[in-house]
Design a protein around this motif. Structure first.
Motif, PDB file in Angstrom:
ATOM      1  N   UNK A   1       6.220 -19.452  56.338  1.00 36.88           N
ATOM      2  CA  UNK A   1       5.171 -18.437  56.352  1.00 36.88           C
ATOM      3  C   UNK A   1       3.781 -19.068  56.417  1.00 36.88           C
ATOM      4  N   UNK A   2       2.802 -18.246  56.788  1.00 38.71           N
ATOM      5  CA  UNK A   2       1.419 -18.703  56.876  1.00 38.71           C
ATOM      6  C   UNK A   2       0.790 -18.933  55.514  1.00 38.71           C
ATOM      7  N   UNK A   3       1.158 -18.106  54.528  1.00 35.70           N
ATOM      8  CA  UNK A   3       0.592 -18.267  53.187  1.00 35.70           C
ATOM      9  C   UNK A   3       1.589 -17.778  52.148  1.00 35.70           C
ATOM     10  N   UNK A   4       1.357 -18.189  50.914  1.00 36.89           N
ATOM     11  CA  UNK A   4       2.190 -17.746  49.795  1.00 36.89           C
ATOM     12  C   UNK A   4       1.465 -16.636  49.036  1.00 36.89           C
ATOM     13  N   UNK A   5       2.185 -15.978  48.129  1.00 35.04           N
ATOM     14  CA  UNK A   5       1.596 -14.918  47.312  1.00 35.04           C
ATOM     15  C   UNK A   5       0.308 -15.413  46.647  1.00 35.04           C
ATOM     16  N   UNK A   6       0.333 -16.641  46.143  1.00 31.00           N
ATOM     17  CA  UNK A   6      -0.827 -17.211  45.436  1.00 31.00           C
ATOM     18  C   UNK A   6      -2.027 -17.406  46.345  1.00 31.00           C
ATOM     19  N   UNK A   7      -1.798 -17.599  47.621  1.00 31.29           N
ATOM     20  CA  UNK A   7      -2.873 -17.940  48.553  1.00 31.29           C
ATOM     21  C   UNK A   7      -3.483 -16.730  49.267  1.00 31.29           C
ATOM     22  N   UNK A   8      -2.835 -15.581  49.206  1.00 34.45           N
ATOM     23  CA  UNK A   8      -3.269 -14.436  50.003  1.00 34.45           C
ATOM     24  C   UNK A   8      -4.563 -13.827  49.442  1.00 34.45           C
TER      25      UNK A   8
END
Length: 193
Positions: A56-63
């Protein structure tokens, strides 16, 4: 540019995710060129139903919710641990934040269940997977949702649907909400639908 966040739980259904990728992508290339899609998961590698893996492009923490105009959520299978991520508090909080800001949320099949669990559908209309004696619809009702027994239900900013057969139409409805009806119809025609 309108940005769509495709929120993936482990055990997500590839077909249900792919319709968002394709419709938003076709619009980016051959439609009005105003949409892009980005993927997000609890971890960088997300395992789908039937064990296909994607990065994925980003994780939950990064969104950062402010960077996106809409949220798209495919359903998945309990046998592949879909609800472990879909009922994860970070997953639910992403849903709540999109709703709080009045952004479009489009879900397919059992992806309505984390919407219900998050509380964003409480007292509102929705639908979910309609086979197997309506077990999933009962679960959605238990979250305080007025379950409507029809293929697609739209309540304000939230789109829910009842099984994979509705997937393409949900993706086209999302595109229409992000752009306009004429553009959606042009993309639909180009895609042969």
């Amino acid at each position: 540019m309108k940005k769509v966040l495709l929120l993936l739980a482990n055990g997500f259904e590839i077909f249900e995710a792919s319709v968002f990728v394709d419709v938003i992508g076709w619009n980016y290339i051959d439609g009005d060129k105003s949409t892009q899609l980005f993927t997000c998961g609890r971890t960088k590698e997300v395992n789908s139903t039937f064990n296909q893996k994607i990065i994925v492009d980003c994780t939950f923490d990064e969104v950062n919710i402010d960077n996106y105009d809409a949220l798209a959520i495919p359903g998945g299978f309990i046998e592949y641990d879909f609800y472990n991520d879909a009922y994860n508090e970070q997953f639910l909080e992403i849903i709540r934040e999109f709703n709080k800001k009045g952004k479009i949320i489009a879900s397919i099949c059992v992806a309505a269940l984390p919407l219900g669990k998050s509380g964003v559908l409480k007292g509102r209309k929705g639908t979910t997977y309609n086979k197997r004696s309506g077990i999933m619809q009962k679960q959605l009702k238990d979250f305080g949702v007025e379950v409507i027994n029809q293929p697609i239900v739209i309540d304000q900013n939230i789109i829910t649907s009842w099984n994979p057969s509705t997937a393409m139409e949900v993706a086209f409805l999302l595109l229409e909400r992000l752009t306009n009806k004429e553009n959606k119809e042009a993309v639909r025609e180009l895609m042969g639908y």
